[in-house]
Design an enzyme around this catalytic site. Structure first.
Site, PDB file in Angstrom:
ATOM      1  N   ARG A  46      11.358   3.400   4.281  1.00  0.00           N
ATOM      2  CA  ARG A  46      10.636   2.486   5.180  1.00  0.00           C
ATOM      3  C   ARG A  46      11.688   1.563   5.775  1.00  0.00           C
ATOM      4  NH1 ARG A  46       5.765  -0.621   5.540  1.00  0.00           N
ATOM      5  NH2 ARG A  46       4.774   1.409   5.451  1.00  0.00           N
ATOM      6  N   HIS A 106       4.796   6.895  11.550  1.00  0.00           N
ATOM      7  CA  HIS A 106       4.393   6.711  10.160  1.00  0.00           C
ATOM      8  C   HIS A 106       3.599   7.967   9.804  1.00  0.00           C
ATOM      9  CE1 HIS A 106       3.306   5.079   6.413  1.00  0.00           C
ATOM     10  NE2 HIS A 106       2.724   3.953   6.764  1.00  0.00           N
ATOM     11  N   ARG A 151       0.819  -1.216   0.000  1.00  0.00           N
ATOM     12  CA  ARG A 151       0.000   0.000   0.000  1.00  0.00           C
ATOM     13  C   ARG A 151       0.850   1.264   0.000  1.00  0.00           C
ATOM     14  NH1 ARG A 151      -4.355  -1.781   2.215  1.00  0.00           N
ATOM     15  NH2 ARG A 151      -2.819  -3.078   3.256  1.00  0.00           N
ATOM     16  N   THR A 152       1.720   1.375   1.001  1.00  0.00           N
ATOM     17  CA  THR A 152       2.450   2.632   1.168  1.00  0.00           C
ATOM     18  C   THR A 152       3.380   2.875  -0.016  1.00  0.00           C
ATOM     19  OG1 THR A 152       2.332   2.367   3.553  1.00  0.00           O
ATOM     20  CG2 THR A 152       3.958   3.918   2.727  1.00  0.00           C
ATOM     21  N   LYS A 177      24.451  -7.963   1.190  1.00  0.00           N
ATOM     22  CA  LYS A 177      25.911  -8.120   1.183  1.00  0.00           C
ATOM     23  C   LYS A 177      26.538  -7.541   2.439  1.00  0.00           C
ATOM     24  CE  LYS A 177      25.807  -7.441  -3.790  1.00  0.00           C
ATOM     25  NZ  LYS A 177      25.824  -6.291  -4.706  1.00  0.00           N
TER      26      LYS A 177
END
Lengths: 436, 314
Positions: free
Chosen positions: B113, B141, B63-64, B91
């Site tokens: 995020r 958020h 969604r975001t 890595k």
């Protein structure tokens, strides 16, 4: 070699001395203490004006990282930091790689410390092999090799039964068991004191109860066994309550508090500076105030730094990924003088008890007094020195401190180990005269 | 006094904590204009033409991430998406090194995020690009709270004075923290409800009434916002079973009846039907859950536009 230190105020609480006093050093030992001593052929050295001569400070909780993590600290850099911070001796925790659970490792540490030739180093051996909490390490061998105490520091002594056995068995060798008190199930994957600030910042909590439960367990077991338990880096007010109650019952329990736990609170978490991440974590104001109260009223025995060097790269990451711990050797004295002595919370004599007399007594090592015949381990404090904490000037290999830029009143003028000057602070006027 | 259009230009958006009520109002007002763009036959304006935006997602998100990408494209920005599985994180590169390498390509904004609380704060100290926090651990958020506020305002005409009940896993929720900060700044009466095992310490000090009674939280509420219950929380003994959670804390039509007649039902998604919310409620006439998704694009367009300096010279 004979030196006569004159012109200082001597603070030696073990001998009830606090006043103007001269001190004669002969062949690395204190030979004579008194007012107006005659030179009688000794080299006379006048201490800088306004300084305090006291028994050498002992930090009974440091991590020197050698062997195995020399990118953080070596024994040589650690003892250089120690003498620059006014410490004539340190006791180093066994969570090296490999763990100091074997006489061979203890001997290596002792040998490296001798090569460095600065502060005295007293190794602390592991309670259990590999500090895994399963099988007792060979405590007798560790003692014979030079260990002065045992601990699984970094983690608690894993089970009540192992703690019971360790307290019983270590008492044969006169060694206290030093415990990092924390219930691992309550600790979980916490990274900061469980309270408002951790909640707001979304940081997983370390409840004070995790420490308090383990402190209670250890005190009960010390009572059961008659063994001596020392509570490392106490931070929670409930732990202090337990220590007070244990002492009142005559149980052999002692406790230390770090400078950061009497100087800082979890408010400092705002901004996610990984240099305020340590374990136990910075707690809330009521806990900090309780630690200060315990320091003042005698419930707390020792101020120790939990000097925990970490490399810049290790700390320059997300908060929850950074390792726990901060360096402390080179900021402890300014913090004690500025935060505790100058405000009148404790006297200088009490500060010397916390930093020298009591650590020497608990570990059963030389020092803690300037009686005739004692090693000439001497710290000269400059209580009125205005200092600014500059991590770039640290002797430690690591710079992970939350105190950078702090302006503090009080510092170290010189550090003398076995009658030999190991450190002179160039910022103290007249300190150069101490070089011999 | 209201915030000027340039109030947010050149800043990072790390959390609602850094915004004033006026700045929040400015973002919401700007989002109204942006929402209109989505209703045009050609859903594109040139506001961010020539700007590069990197969507750097260290956690899975549908969604975001999609919402940001749509928002960026509607503003004509050049966008690229980096997902954790294909990045050099595997890595062993540090977050800072990864971002410094991306920054060497001169992006204007990085939408981040990350699973660690404070990851955006860390990067904001080393980056020239503006960081937009698209969710950091359990911390904040902010664009979710802004789109929630936009949706509430759209339906209710205001935020001040509304009773908003937020129910679910409060402890692990960044949506909760951003919403409590935002709604309390805007004068709403915020009630947070969960089993005691899922309530963060000191939540009242953030600006919410805290209760363990769903009925108390919902009674007379103008807005009922449900938060996701992660299925793995059972293993931490936060509650005994999903069944029991639903019985005690789930949003059922009976409990919704305690709210005001015109109350709206919200959920930031992804939903667990039959755990924190009954399907009758989620799909019912009061649900604005899909409106939240629609509005997310407009709100993110507004944030991108304002941080990029949009409105200069107005």
């Amino acid at each position: 070699m004979e030196i006569l230190l004159t012109g200082g105020r001597l603070v030696d609480p073990a001998n009830g001395i606090d006043g103007p006093c001269d001190l004669r050093i002969v062949d690395g030992l204190v030979a004579e203490v008194g007012e107006g001593l005659a030179a009688r052929g000794a080299t006379v050295r006048e201490v800088p004006a306004g300084t305090i001569v006291c028994p050498g400070l002992i930090d009974m909780h440091v991590h020197l990282r050698e062997p195995g993590q020399e990118h953080k600290e070596t024994i040589a850099s650690g003892v250089a930091a120690a003498v620059a911070g006014g410490f004539t001796a340190v006791a180093c925790m066994p969570n090296t790689e490999p763990v100091n659970d074997h006489a061979g490792i203890t001997q290596l540490i002792v040998a490296r410390a001798q090569e460095a030739g600065l502060a005295r180093v007293y190794p602390i051996g592991a309670v259990s092999r590999g500090s895994k909490g399963e099988l007792l390490a060979e405590l007798g061998e560790l003692k014979a090799a030079g260990c002065v105490a045992v601990s699984d520091d970094g983690r608690p002594v894993a089970t009540a039964l192992l703690m019971r056995r360790a307290l019983e068995y270590a008492s044969v060798f006169g060694m206290p068991v030093i415990d990092h008190c924390e219930d691992p199930t309550l600790k979980g994957d916490g990274v900061a004191h469980e309270g408002f600030h951790a909640s707001r910042l979304g940081l997983r909590g370390l409840p004070a109860a995790a420490e308090e439960i383990m402190v209670e367990r250890d005190i009960v077991l010390a009572g059961l066994t008659g063994g001596a338990v020392h509570i490392a880096h106490m931070s929670a007010r409930g732990s202090l309550r337990a220590v007070r109650a244990g002492k009142a019952r005559g149980i052999r329990v002692t406790a230390e508090v770090t400078p950061h736990h009497f100087a800082l609170t979890d408010e400092r978490l705002e901004g996610y500076d990984t240099n305020v991440k340590m374990n136990p974590p910075l707690r809330e104001e009521a806990d900090r105030a309780a630690m200060v109260e315990g320091i003042a009223d005698g419930s707390v025995d020792v101020i120790a730094t939990d000097h925990a060097p970490h490399h810049y790269d290790e700390k320059n990451v997300e908060f929850d990924r950074a390792p726990f711990g901060i360096v402390g050797l080179e900021t402890a004295v300014p913090l004690v003088l500025d935060r505790l002595v100058h405000p009148g919370t404790i006297t200088l004599a009490r500060a010397v008890e916390l930093l020298s007399v009591n650590p020497a007594r608990i570990l059963g090592v030389a020092g803690g007094s300037l009686s005739a015949g004692a090693p000439a381990d001497i710290t000269i404090l400059a209580p009125d020195l205005e200092t600014t904490v500059d991590p770039a000037r640290f002797r430690s290999k690591s710079r992970n401190t939350p105190f950078g830029g702090w302006r503090l009143k009080g510092g170290v003028a010189a550090t003398i180990v076995g009658g030999v000057v190991k450190y002179v602070n160039p910022d103290v006027v007249g300190a150069d005269a101490l070089k011999w | 006094m209201t915030a000027t259009a340039t109030a947010l230009a050149g800043r990072h958006l790390l959390g609602i904590a850094d915004l004033t009520a006026d700045e929040i109002g400015l973002i919401l007002d700007t989002a109204e204009a942006m929402k209109e763009v989505a209703e045009r036959p050609i859903k594109k304006v040139p506001a961010l033409r020539g700007k590069t935006v990197i969507n750097l997602f260290y956690e899975p998100s549908t969604r975001t991430r999609t919402s940001f990408e749509v928002a960026e494209k509607r503003l004509s920005a050049d966008t690229l998406n980096i997902a954790v599985a294909t990045s050099s994180v595997v890595k062993g590169e540090t977050l800072i090194d990864t971002v410094l390498n991306l920054e060497a390509m001169h992006p204007d904004m990085i939408v981040l995020r990350h699973a660690s609380s404070g990851a955006g704060h860390l990067l904001s100290k080393v980056c020239r690009a503006r960081i937009i926090n698209a969710g950091d651990g359990m911390h904040e958020h902010p664009t979710q709270a802004l789109l929630d506020a936009f949706t509430i305002r759209e339906r209710k005409g205001r935020l001040a004075g509304l009773k908003v009940a937020i129910i679910g896993d409060l402890l692990h929720s960044r949506v909760l923290r951003s919403n409590v900060l935002l709604l309390s700044k805007m004068g709403a009466d915020v009630w947070a409800c969960a089993p005691p095992t899922l309530i963060p310490r000191g939540l009242e000090r953030l600006g919410a009434h805290v209760t363990t009674s769903v009925d108390e939280a919902v009674r007379g509420a103008d807005v009922v916002m449900m938060l996701r219950i992660q299925l793995e929380r059972m293993e931490g003994n936060f509650f005994p079973s999903l069944r029991e959670y639903f019985n005690v804390f789930g949003m059922t039509p009976e409990r919704v009846a305690l709210a005001r007649e015109d109350a709206i039902i919200m959920h930031p998604g992804p939903m667990n039907r039959g755990v924190e919310i009954a399907s009758e409620v989620a799909d019912g006439p009061r649900s604005v859950i899909l409106d939240q998704v629609t509005n997310g694009v407009a709100v993110r367009m507004a944030v991108l536009y304002l941080l990029a300096g949009g409105g200069d010279g107005d």
